[in-house]
Design a protein around this motif. Structure first.
Motif, PDB file in Angstrom:
ATOM      1  N   ARG A  16       1.106  -0.899  -0.075  1.00 35.99           N
ATOM      2  CA  ARG A  16       0.023  -0.250  -0.008  1.00 35.99           C
ATOM      3  C   ARG A  16       0.830   1.237   0.363  1.00 35.99           C
ATOM      4  NH1 ARG A  16      -4.809  -2.390   4.131  1.00 35.99           N
ATOM      5  NH2 ARG A  16      -6.842  -2.529   2.500  1.00 35.99           N
ATOM      6  N   LYS A  19       2.077   1.663  -3.607  1.00 34.05           N
ATOM      7  CA  LYS A  19       1.145   1.763  -4.270  1.00 34.05           C
ATOM      8  C   LYS A  19       0.360   3.493  -4.258  1.00 34.05           C
ATOM      9  CE  LYS A  19      -3.419   2.487  -5.721  1.00 34.05           C
ATOM     10  NZ  LYS A  19      -4.446   3.376  -4.803  1.00 34.05           N
ATOM     11  N   ASP A  20       0.277   3.767  -2.969  1.00 34.18           N
ATOM     12  CA  ASP A  20       0.482   5.255  -2.126  1.00 34.18           C
ATOM     13  C   ASP A  20       1.011   6.368  -3.281  1.00 34.18           C
ATOM     14  OD1 ASP A  20      -2.009   4.553  -1.695  1.00 34.18           O
ATOM     15  OD2 ASP A  20      -1.565   4.850   0.681  1.00 34.18           O
ATOM     16  N   ASP A 372      -7.472  -1.163  -1.553  1.00 32.70           N
ATOM     17  CA  ASP A 372      -6.120  -1.824  -1.854  1.00 32.70           C
ATOM     18  C   ASP A 372      -6.052  -3.481  -1.732  1.00 32.70           C
ATOM     19  OD1 ASP A 372      -5.539   0.004  -3.643  1.00 32.70           O
ATOM     20  OD2 ASP A 372      -5.046   1.408  -1.534  1.00 32.70           O
ATOM     21  N   SER A 373      -6.832  -3.753  -0.731  1.00 33.04           N
ATOM     22  CA  SER A 373      -6.687  -4.681   0.331  1.00 33.04           C
ATOM     23  C   SER A 373      -6.694  -5.987  -0.901  1.00 33.04           C
ATOM     24  CB  SER A 373      -8.233  -5.315   0.735  1.00 33.04           C
ATOM     25  OG  SER A 373      -9.642  -5.634  -0.174  1.00 33.04           O
TER      26      SER A 373
END
Length: 394
Positions: A16, A19-20, A372-373
């Protein structure tokens, strides 16, 4: 629970975070320099070999297993699109007018997660896994360029197969679409340039106006779908941009329009291309305009073969369970992933990225978001697919 999924969930916060980071710093096609540098740093830290393709953006890395065997490739795309980001949410683009509104930041983090998983078990792996972080998918040119730079030749062997994943907001997180047959359309892009004679808007008889024939051409192009193909044969002929004129009291002498033709059949696409060109030239001639018409293939048909579908289904069932595998209707959007499949077998998944119990915006919307899980599923699915591919006796 699948051991790979369990491991991926354990480092989901790191995925995550990546990705962020990518979402805050989106980069357009062929400009993915920061993304490329970050990926090279992270892949090197995993002990993977970087493959020098002589390209400024995009990268490929190789994991050599501890035992001899074939090579399998996994691919993600890394570019963003021109799109304004609404000022909402904790993570928003910091680049004005540019956004990861198709989820390529999600794909990149997922493939990195697969590299993390497989690098921890390299001594057990019989063969090699190539991780392809492709630039310029949105302009449908990156895959072709990577191959032209000798990608397959620089691997220990040409891949036995290659896998790709695209998020799908219409499918809830936790589900995986494994679909045999056509999944995304063949696409060609056309450009039409009309040439007229400029003059004052109050004396149209002294001009050859390009606006009126352009309107007729647009109307004519719509008839290709409605009158030249069977209703059950999907086809899209779309004019997507028009550029002409400046002052309101002039008739312009130059007009450019661009568009695309999409179909699940090559024969249908070529028929439509011929009809669009003939309509364009005939209408332009009838209005006294000169005309230039060009059309080039942008992406081949994405077609999942029965053999690769069976292999992919085994991988998906291992990760999410048979009950979470779904079918799906094909999509008239296009992908250049099949370029990798011109010489090797391939499979392309749609991975559920939608939030449950709410409406999810589609690709390229400014309101596009991913649950995003599902990043852990992305990582585990790609890693499991690689292992299935290495064991495949195709």
């Amino acid at each position: 629970m699948d051991i790979l999924l369990k491991q991926a969930q354990s480092f989901l916060p790191a995925l995550r975070q990546l990705k962020d980071d990518l979402h805050r710093h989106p980069e357009l096609s062929w400009r993915e320099t920061r993304t490329t540098a970050l990926l090279k740093e992270k892949l090197t830290a995993l002990g993977l070999e970087l493959i020098d393709l002589g390209m400024e953006t995009g990268c490929a890395a190789l994991l050599r297993g501890g035992k001899p065997g074939p090579t399998v490739a996994l691919r993600a795309d890394i570019d963003a699109i021109v799109q304004e980001t609404p000022e909402e949410g904790e993570v928003v683009s910091e680049v004005p007018g540019v956004m990861h509104a198709c989820g390529h930041d999600f794909h990149t983090a997922g493939l990195y997660g697969a590299a993390c998983l497989l690098s921890t078990m390299r001594e057990e792996i019989a063969g090699n896994v190539a991780f392809l972080f492709q630039p310029a998918e949105e302009t449908t040119g990156g895959a072709r360029i990577m191959l032209s730079h000798g990608l397959w030749e620089k691997l220990p062997s040409k891949p036995a197969c290659v896998f790709g994943v695209h998020n799908r907001p219409q499918i809830p997180a936790g589900k995986v679409a494994v679909q045999e047959g056509p999944l995304m359309s063949e696409k060609a892009n056309f450009t039409i340039v009309l040439h007229g004679v400029t003059g004052h808007g109050g004396t149209p008889q002294k001009c050859i106006d390009v606006i009126v024939p352009a309107a007729a051409i647009i109307q004519g192009i719509q008839s290709v779908v409605s009158r030249n193909t069977a209703p059950e044969d999907p086809l899209v002929c779309a004019v997507c941009s028009i550029h002409a004129g400046t002052p309101e009291n002039f008739s312009p002498d130059h007009l450019t329009m661009t568009g695309s033709i999409r179909a699940f059949s090559h024969e249908t696409r070529m028929m439509a291309q011929d009809r669009v060109e003939r309509l364009t030239r005939d209408i332009a001639s009838a209005y006294g305009c000169g005309c230039d018409f060009t059309c080039e293939e942008a992406a081949p048909l994405l077609f999942n073969s029965p053999v690769m579908t069976a292999l992919a289904r085994r991988a998906a069932a291992s990760v999410v369970g048979e009950e979470n595998i779904v079918g799906t209707a094909p999509e008239m959007s296009s992908e250049d992933f099949p370029e990798f499949g011109r010489e090797v077998p391939y499979f392309f998944y749609w991975l559920g990225s939608g939030f449950p119990d709410r409406e999810n915006a589609g690709w390229h919307s400014p309101k596009f978001r991913t649950d995003d899980s599902a990043l852990a599923i992305d990582a585990a699915l790609l890693a499991r697919s690689a292992l299935e591919g290495l064991a495949w006796q195709g």
